[in-house]
Motif scaffolding. Structure first.
Motif, short mmCIF file in Angstrom:
data_model
loop_
_atom_site.label_atom_id
_atom_site.label_comp_id
_atom_site.label_asym_id
_atom_site.label_seq_id
_atom_site.Cartn_x
_atom_site.Cartn_y
_atom_site.Cartn_z
N ARG A 246 0.88 -1.23 0.05
CA ARG A 246 -0.11 0.11 -0.09
C ARG A 246 0.95 1.26 -0.05
NH1 ARG A 246 -5.79 0.07 0.96
NH2 ARG A 246 -5.05 1.23 -0.85
N GLU A 247 0.15 2.43 -0.73
CA GLU A 247 0.97 3.59 -0.51
C GLU A 247 -0.03 4.65 0.10
OE1 GLU A 247 4.89 3.49 -3.32
OE2 GLU A 247 3.12 4.68 -3.88
N TYR A 248 0.43 5.52 0.80
CA TYR A 248 -0.64 6.74 1.07
C TYR A 248 0.16 8.05 1.01
CZ TYR A 248 -2.86 2.68 3.46
OH TYR A 248 -3.42 1.69 3.67
N ILE B 79 -0.37 12.33 1.84
CA ILE B 79 -1.15 13.48 2.37
C ILE B 79 -0.31 14.66 1.96
CG2 ILE B 79 -2.53 14.50 4.33
CD1 ILE B 79 -2.73 11.75 5.48
N LYS B 80 -1.10 15.61 1.37
CA LYS B 80 -0.30 16.94 1.19
C LYS B 80 -0.51 17.65 2.50
CE LYS B 80 0.04 17.73 -3.76
NZ LYS B 80 -0.09 18.68 -4.66
N GLU C 293 -3.51 9.37 11.14
CA GLU C 293 -4.21 8.52 10.15
C GLU C 293 -3.25 7.31 9.67
OE1 GLU C 293 -6.26 11.51 7.61
OE2 GLU C 293 -7.47 9.60 6.51
N PHE C 294 -1.90 7.72 9.38
CA PHE C 294 -0.97 6.47 8.91
C PHE C 294 -1.21 5.61 10.06
CE2 PHE C 294 1.86 9.56 6.43
CZ PHE C 294 1.13 9.57 5.26
N ASP D 153 -3.73 17.25 -9.37
CA ASP D 153 -2.88 17.42 -7.92
C ASP D 153 -1.63 17.53 -8.12
OD1 ASP D 153 -2.21 15.21 -8.86
OD2 ASP D 153 -2.68 13.96 -6.94
N HIS E 95 -3.58 4.54 11.88
CA HIS E 95 -4.65 3.67 11.68
C HIS E 95 -4.58 2.50 10.65
CE1 HIS E 95 -9.13 3.49 12.34
NE2 HIS E 95 -8.94 2.61 11.17
N PHE E 96 -3.65 2.82 9.81
CA PHE E 96 -3.46 1.82 8.67
C PHE E 96 -2.27 0.94 9.05
CE2 PHE E 96 -5.90 4.86 6.46
CZ PHE E 96 -6.77 4.47 5.44
#
Lengths: 478, 478
Positions: free
Chosen positions: A32-34, A36-37, A65-66, A257, A68-69
């Motif tokens: 997975r990759e996440y 957030i700007k 939030e990270f 974006d 959480h994952f």
């Protein structure tokens, strides 16, 4: 090292997290990759590097939030690195303590040379090999270079040129020529030792530029990693992007974006690549996060063992329960035995052998159309260490494996001639058919291939008879 | 029952073996299939059913070869059944003993009604449900019928009409009208209880006919299982095939290795289907081998539990490490909550929920293009229990999941309207975005969807904002 490792990378523009999954000791893929700007650098460049409260709150929320994952995916180890914006900030330690105390995350500032080194480690291990190259990793606050020579990282440097930095100091004030001068000044002291004809492009801005070029050229593969192009052919496009009016960005094949900092990225890249004498650009989808992961995985070394490919291994780990060593063995022998007939360049034996290790990937999905499934998995999962030409060829050998090829289809421009593909796919079809016995013997005499060891295998012989021979010769079963 | 089970089926024409792999108690998929044309019935029909030596030797060789693969794939259990040719043969026991003594395989003769029953079990469990239907399984020596009603097999029959039998007794002697009369005579005693508007077509000949029709109609899905067509629309094609000159078969979209008995198969099918009053033909890729496997798996019952689908389960078993139960739960709730807006037929909630169980299949291959990988895996792996329309819709919901849909692409003819697909894919995108929390609440008030439970999830809210809403309404985060 545990099975799942998360690497968080906090830049001036974004906070990113990648979750790596190890499938064996050294085989891995990205689960997975996440992103957030968080714009941690926002407002800092005009305030002596001091991190602003709103920006720090953004990062805090992002990291929560990270976490959480991290929990959701049962990640066993988290590596958390901060780069340019944190390096510049006089108030970084307060912030790092808050992250430590409230979230339990150990955020470490890595210095510029280390950041450049990690980019180099990623490129060294995950791109197809280059005897000499220089990485350019353009971030929000800084740009890192690593010089690679003969499989080693021989020098690194970090320059305080970054997209967000340029944006806030110049572009937002419409001072485009000021930005250009700023970069030129920074580059005037860059040692000539970093010069290289091969440039490895790292980071979101440069991936966006490569993606745009892939779209313009209608490149048949989707993944940007290991995509190469000639700088000369596209330098005017990159400069046009750098000097574009912000309202005209919609005319470029660039995602929305990316609009905020793509012009700055294009300007930095254009100038740095020119300064280094770059001719060929090799895109790396892998960068600092992969470098941090690999440095931990490969410690105390920084390189995979010779001939080890982490994608190849990881695909085998995930999709093939028991691989049959006869297939690559016989593929290589048949390549050599039939050499007087096919006269193929010896380099193709490599792709043939890789194809013969991966042709049964698709069986994991089901028996029907196994060849098509395997080919799909190679195209989409054999990410690291191969050029797009190699991936296309391996995928084609597996797709056809001795069936009739009337035309090469969408990957044609990446493939050798149709006759070469026919031969390689025939050789795989043959090697696969005879892999049931450990004691096969092959000889090519009097224009006939003599196969010894499957005389009583009716079905195997039938399947060999069905293969489309790429030239006229007999096959006998002794 | 062990993990890997091989089922061998010895017919008058071919010996076939399927290797089933169980991925959990009841989840399974077919790992491998083998077929050898042994022609066990050859010469027997004109010799009182006596098996000929050459034919028996063929079978012996085929079984030896099967045993090789049984060992290679570490199969733990082998079920071995002989049908029509063995039933007819006065010398079968000598042959069965030879197989037992020399190969250790326990070949059992199954009677005609049992053979019909196994076909019925396969159809009952592996096709999308039909309240009433009759299976027609055409083999080399016989044809089996099973009447299905309300999920039960209520009657079975075996008729001594088969493709090899007809070929040897009539077609090889150019006595086509003799063949027709032979079939008509056999059918005159068929009880009317087998009549049904829904016909389930089983066996290689009928798969070949369905495949031909799929090609003619340019059907967008590849797998023949669960493909349906109107008999009226294609009956003249089937009759043309039955009465074709053998040299004209190349003009039909039928594979070469079917030429020898396809005309006989088409004639039998045409007459039996008409006799039963069949209107809609449903193709089953599953037959006797699957029926034998399932009868062993499900013993003492013959049916999967209600709402259990073995393909769905097996895909989850293979590709999804931990499924998140929130996604299907929220998908269903959101479907209901937004009903005043989307006004979709309630039946589509089913496909939405299945899509929400399978959207992450592709993650096993890698993070990039997960949606495309998942969609590919559904198209190629969700084999049993769904119509092609359902498969196409589930695959489309997963592919788009809330992204912009400008046109429906190659599966258009199988899908509902573009607006319905937009809504369903949006609902999946939304359910997937909010699945991180166990305690979400949704309400639709004053033309706004109120989402409670993710106020502090920056990334989640961003991803929801990126979803393309299929109509105009607000989303608030409370």
């Amino acid at each position: 090292m545990p099975r799942r490792v998360a690497v968080i990378d906090l830049g001036s523009n974004s906070a990113r997290m990648a979750i790596f999954e190890r499938t064996s000791r050294l085989g891995f893929f990205i689960l997975r990759e996440y992103k957030i700007k968080v714009r941690l650098g926002e407002g800092a460049y005009e305030n002596g590097g001091v991190l602003q409260d709103a920006a720090m709150d953004n990062v805090f929320c992002a990291f929560s939030e990270f976490k959480h994952f991290i929990k959701l995916y049962k990640v066993n180890k988290v590596l958390c690195a901060g780069t340019s914006a944190l390096r510049d900030a006089p108030n970084s330690s307060v912030f790092i303590n808050r992250i430590k105390n409230e979230l339990g995350l150990g955020l470490k500032i890595i210095d510029g040379k280390m950041e450049a080194f990690y980019g180099g480690v990623a490129a060294l291990n995950l791109l197809s090999p280059l005897s000499e190259a220089t990485t350019i990793d353009i971030g929000g606050g800084s740009t890192e270079l690593a010089k690679i020579k003969d499989g080693k990282i021989i020098d690194t440097i970090s320059l305080n040129i970054g997209t967000v930095r340029l944006k806030e100091l110049f572009f937002d004030k419409k001072d485009i020529s000021g930005a250009a001068k700023f970069i030129d000044d920074m580059l005037s002291n860059l040692p000539n030792g970093f010069n290289s004809a091969n440039i490895i492009a790292i980071g979101g801005s440069l991936r966006a530029i490569s993606n745009a070029i892939m779209q313009i050229k209608k490149h048949p593969l989707k993944l940007v990693h290991n995509y190469s192009y000639e700088l000369k052919e596209h330098s005017s496009f990159i400069e046009k992007l750098a000097f574009a009016n912000v309202f005209d960005l919609k005319d470029f094949p660039v995602k929305k974006d990316r609009y905020d900092t793509i012009r700055e990225g294009a300007m930095i890249f254009s100038k740095v690549a020119k300064r280094l004498g770059g001719k060929k650009i090799h895109t790396s989808g892998a960068g600092v996060r992969e470098g941090i992961f690999l440095s931990n995985l490969l410690r105390p070394g920084i390189k995979f063992p010779q001939n080890f490919n982490p994608s190849l291994r990881s695909l085998q780990d995930r999709f093939i329960e028991t691989s049959n060593p006869n297939t690559p063995k016989y593929a290589k022998i048949l390549f050599d035995v039939l050499k007087p007939l096919h006269k193929l360049d010896d380099k193709y034996a490599n792709e043939l052998v890789i194809a013969s290790k991966l042709y049964s990937l698709g069986r994991f999905l089901g028996f029907y159309s196994e060849h098509a499934h395997s080919s799909y998995i190679v195209q989409n999962g054999l990410n690291y260490g191969y050029t797009h030409e190699q991936k296309a060829l391996i995928s084609a050998i597996i797709f056809y494996q001795g069936k009739l090829i009337s035309e090469l289809g969408e990957f044609k421009e990446l493939l050798p001639s149709i006759d070469e593909v026919r031969w390689l796919s025939f050789l795989l079809g043959l090697a696969k058919a005879v892999n049931i016995s450990d004691e096969m013997e092959f000889s090519f005499v009097n224009h006939a291939l003599h196969i010894k060891g499957i005389k009583n295998f009716f079905m195997v012989k039938e399947s060999i008879k069905k293969l489309v021979k790429p030239s006229i010769f007999a096959i006998t079963f002794d």
